[in-house]
Design a protein around this motif. Structure first.
Motif, PDB file in Angstrom:
ATOM      1  N   LEU A  61     -13.111  -2.584 -13.376  1.00 24.70           N
ATOM      2  CA  LEU A  61     -13.860  -1.588 -12.728  1.00 24.70           C
ATOM      3  C   LEU A  61     -13.500  -0.245 -13.314  1.00 24.70           C
ATOM      4  CD1 LEU A  61     -16.294  -0.689 -10.706  1.00 24.70           C
ATOM      5  CD2 LEU A  61     -14.308  -0.166  -9.236  1.00 24.70           C
ATOM      6  N   GLN A  62     -14.268   0.363 -13.928  1.00 25.98           N
ATOM      7  CA  GLN A  62     -13.696   1.818 -14.676  1.00 25.98           C
ATOM      8  C   GLN A  62     -14.078   2.851 -13.624  1.00 25.98           C
ATOM      9  OE1 GLN A  62     -12.141   1.693 -17.276  1.00 25.98           O
ATOM     10  NE2 GLN A  62     -12.086  -0.451 -17.468  1.00 25.98           N
ATOM     11  N   LEU A  63     -13.301   4.026 -13.891  1.00 26.12           N
ATOM     12  CA  LEU A  63     -13.481   5.271 -12.839  1.00 26.12           C
ATOM     13  C   LEU A  63     -14.222   6.354 -13.872  1.00 26.12           C
ATOM     14  CD1 LEU A  63     -13.208   6.717 -10.211  1.00 26.12           C
ATOM     15  CD2 LEU A  63     -10.983   7.216 -10.954  1.00 26.12           C
ATOM     16  N   ILE A  64     -15.236   6.801 -13.131  1.00 25.44           N
ATOM     17  CA  ILE A  64     -15.886   7.937 -13.627  1.00 25.44           C
ATOM     18  C   ILE A  64     -15.516   9.108 -12.545  1.00 25.44           C
ATOM     19  CG2 ILE A  64     -17.737   9.412 -14.448  1.00 25.44           C
ATOM     20  CD1 ILE A  64     -19.314   6.907 -14.954  1.00 25.44           C
ATOM     21  N   ALA A  65     -14.473   9.971 -12.663  1.00 30.09           N
ATOM     22  CA  ALA A  65     -14.098  10.756 -11.706  1.00 30.09           C
ATOM     23  C   ALA A  65     -14.669  12.264 -12.062  1.00 30.09           C
ATOM     24  CB  ALA A  65     -12.362  11.126 -11.721  1.00 30.09           C
ATOM     25  N   GLU A  66     -15.347  12.691 -10.848  1.00 27.46           N
ATOM     26  CA  GLU A  66     -16.088  14.115 -11.097  1.00 27.46           C
ATOM     27  C   GLU A  66     -15.620  15.500 -10.579  1.00 27.46           C
ATOM     28  OE1 GLU A  66     -20.388  13.595 -10.685  1.00 27.46           O
ATOM     29  OE2 GLU A  66     -20.247  14.459  -8.817  1.00 27.46           O
ATOM     30  N   CYS A  96     -13.417   8.107 -17.833  1.00 24.86           N
ATOM     31  CA  CYS A  96     -14.502   9.025 -18.091  1.00 24.86           C
ATOM     32  C   CYS A  96     -14.584  10.200 -16.882  1.00 24.86           C
ATOM     33  CB  CYS A  96     -15.967   8.535 -18.357  1.00 24.86           C
ATOM     34  SG  CYS A  96     -16.215   7.394 -19.420  1.00 24.86           S
ATOM     35  N   LEU A  97     -15.010  11.325 -17.392  1.00 26.64           N
ATOM     36  CA  LEU A  97     -14.976  12.340 -16.190  1.00 26.64           C
ATOM     37  C   LEU A  97     -16.547  12.782 -16.267  1.00 26.64           C
ATOM     38  CD1 LEU A  97     -11.994  14.433 -17.455  1.00 26.64           C
ATOM     39  CD2 LEU A  97     -12.032  12.943 -15.647  1.00 26.64           C
ATOM     40  N   SER A  98     -16.942  13.239 -15.195  1.00 22.91           N
ATOM     41  CA  SER A  98     -18.322  13.836 -14.882  1.00 22.91           C
ATOM     42  C   SER A  98     -18.193  15.340 -14.504  1.00 22.91           C
ATOM     43  CB  SER A  98     -18.951  13.072 -13.780  1.00 22.91           C
ATOM     44  OG  SER A  98     -20.179  13.655 -13.331  1.00 22.91           O
ATOM     45  N   GLY A 231     -20.388   8.472  -2.304  1.00 21.60           N
ATOM     46  CA  GLY A 231     -19.899   8.149  -0.867  1.00 21.60           C
ATOM     47  C   GLY A 231     -18.675   7.140  -0.952  1.00 21.60           C
ATOM     48  N   TYR A 232     -18.216   7.028  -2.018  1.00 19.71           N
ATOM     49  CA  TYR A 232     -16.695   6.064  -1.991  1.00 19.71           C
ATOM     50  C   TYR A 232     -15.426   7.113  -1.446  1.00 19.71           C
ATOM     51  CZ  TYR A 232     -19.781   2.575  -4.020  1.00 19.71           C
ATOM     52  OH  TYR A 232     -20.857   1.977  -4.273  1.00 19.71           O
ATOM     53  N   VAL A 250     -17.153   8.703  -8.756  1.00 15.05           N
ATOM     54  CA  VAL A 250     -16.575   9.255  -7.563  1.00 15.05           C
ATOM     55  C   VAL A 250     -16.395  10.854  -7.679  1.00 15.05           C
ATOM     56  CG1 VAL A 250     -14.778   9.040  -5.615  1.00 15.05           C
ATOM     57  CG2 VAL A 250     -15.394   7.200  -7.039  1.00 15.05           C
ATOM     58  N   GLY A 251     -16.905  11.408  -6.775  1.00 10.00           N
ATOM     59  CA  GLY A 251     -16.552  13.055  -6.820  1.00 10.00           C
ATOM     60  C   GLY A 251     -16.024  13.595  -5.473  1.00 10.00           C
TER      61      GLY A 251
END
Ligand SMILES: O=C(O)c1ccccc1NCC(=O)[C@H](O)[C@H](O)COP(=O)(O)O
Length: 269
Positions: A61-66, A96-98, A231-232, A250-251
Motif C-alpha cells: 500500500l503506497q501513501l499519497i500524502a497531501e 507521492c505527494l498531493s 477520512g483516514y 491522506v490529508g
C-alpha cells in the motif's frame, strides 16, 4: 521506465460551466469564474513519463500524502510550509505527494506546488477542481506529474480531460464516489481511479465506501490502480483497504498532526 509515446489525436474538451450541489457546487462555480476567458493554446504533445503511476504501482500500500492547510470540513488545519511538509512526508515514507492549489477553501496556491516540486523528487499531484483545459496545462508547466479529475464535476467529459492530461504528459487520478461515477471512470479508460470516502456535497465520510467500490471495480475486471481517499486517521482505519487498494490518499490527519514525518510513518507501519 520507458516513456509511453503519445499517439491518439486529442479531443479538446470545450470549457463550459459545470455544476454540482452543495459545497462542491460553490467551489466549482468559483473555479469556473477564475478560468473564464483564460488564455489557452493547446501547443505540442509532451512525452508521458508515468512516474506517478509507477510510484503507486509498487508492491504494498503506497501513501499519497497531501499538503493541505485548510478545508471546508475542518476550516484551518495547519499553516504548513509546503516545501518543509513535503520533505517530512517523503522522510515518513510517502510515495507521492498531493498539493492543493485551490486558494479560497484549502489555502492552496501555484506557489505551494512549485515549492513542493522543487523540494522533493517524488511525483506530485495537482489537487484542484479542474473545470478548464488550462488547468491541466498549468499542472504540466508547474512540474506536476499528475492532476485530479473529478467525475462528480466533469461527468462524461472526464474522458476528454483524461486524454488531454495524457497529451500534456500527465497521469490523472480520476475520482469517483459512487457506482454511477465509477462506471463513467471505467468507460473513460482511467488508469488510476480514486474512490473518495467523503461525499463532497454533504462532507459526510464513510470509510466503507472505498473498499466497497474497489471490490466493485475489481469484480468488473478493472486492472488499473485503485486509490482509497479521505477520512483516514489511524492504522486501524486503513486496515480495510490495506490488501485491496494500491494506495491511500491522506490529508487532514497528517497535515494537522504536528509531526508530519512521524504521522506518515506510523500510519504506514
Ligand atoms: O476536505 C474537504 O473538506 C473537501 C471539501 C469539499 C471538496 C473537497 C474536499 N477535500 C478534497 C479531498 O479530496 C481531500 O483533500 C483528500 O481526499 C484528503 O482527505 P482527508 O484525508 O480527509 O483530508
Amino acid at each position: 521506465m520507458t516513456p509511453a509515446p503519445f499517439s491518439a489525436p486529442v479531443e479538446l474538451p470545450l470549457p463550459r460551466t459545470y455544476s454540482a450541489p452543495g459545497v462542491l457546487g460553490r467551489i466549482v462555480a468559483e473555479r469556473t469564474q477564475d478560468y473564464a476567458g483564460a488564455d489557452f493554446e493547446l501547443g505540442k504533445a509532451r512525452p508521458r513519463a508515468r512516474r506517478f503511476h509507477a510510484a503507486l504501482a509498487r508492491p504494498g500500500l503506497q501513501l499519497i500524502a497531501e499538503v493541505k492547510r485548510a478545508s471546508p470540513s475542518q476550516g484551518a488545519i495547519a499553516p504548513l510550509d509546503p516545501a518543509q511538509a513535503a520533505r517530512s512526508y517523503v522522510c515518513g515514507g510517502a510515495a507521492c505527494l498531493s498539493v492543493l492549489t485551490e486558494p479560497r477553501h484549502f489555502g492552496g496556491s501555484p506557489e505551494a506546488l512549485h515549492a513542493v516540486v522543487a523540494a522533493v523528487t517524488v511525483p506530485v499531484l495537482r489537487k484542484d477542481f479542474v473545470v478548464h483545459p488550462k488547468m491541466l496545462q498549468e499542472a504540466a508547466d508547474w512540474g506536476a506529474g499528475a492532476a485530479l479529475l473529478m467525475v462528480s464535476v466533469l461527468g462524461e467529459d472526464v474522458g476528454a480531460y483524461l486524454k488531454l492530461a495524457h497529451y500534456f504528459g500527465l497521469d490523472a487520478l480520476v475520482e469517483v464516489h459512487d457506482e454511477a461515477e465509477l462506471d463513467i471512470a471505467l468507460a473513460a479508460g482511467a488508469e488510476i481511479i480514486g474512490v473518495n470516502n467523503r461525499d463532497l456535497t454533504t462532507l459526510a465520510i464513510s470509510l466503507t465506501n472505498s473498499p466497497r467500490l474497489i471490490a466493485h471495480a475489481r469484480a468488473a475486471g478493472y486492472e488499473g490502480l485503485l486509490v482509497a481517499e479521505s477520512g483516514y486517521r489511524t492504522r486501524d482505519d486503513i486496515a480495510s483497504i490495506r490488501e485491496v487498494a494500491d494506495a491511500v490518499l491522506v490529508g487532514s490527519s497528517l497535515a494537522g498532526s504536528g509531526d508530519l514525518e512521524r504521522a506518515a510513518r506510523e500510519l504506514l507501519a
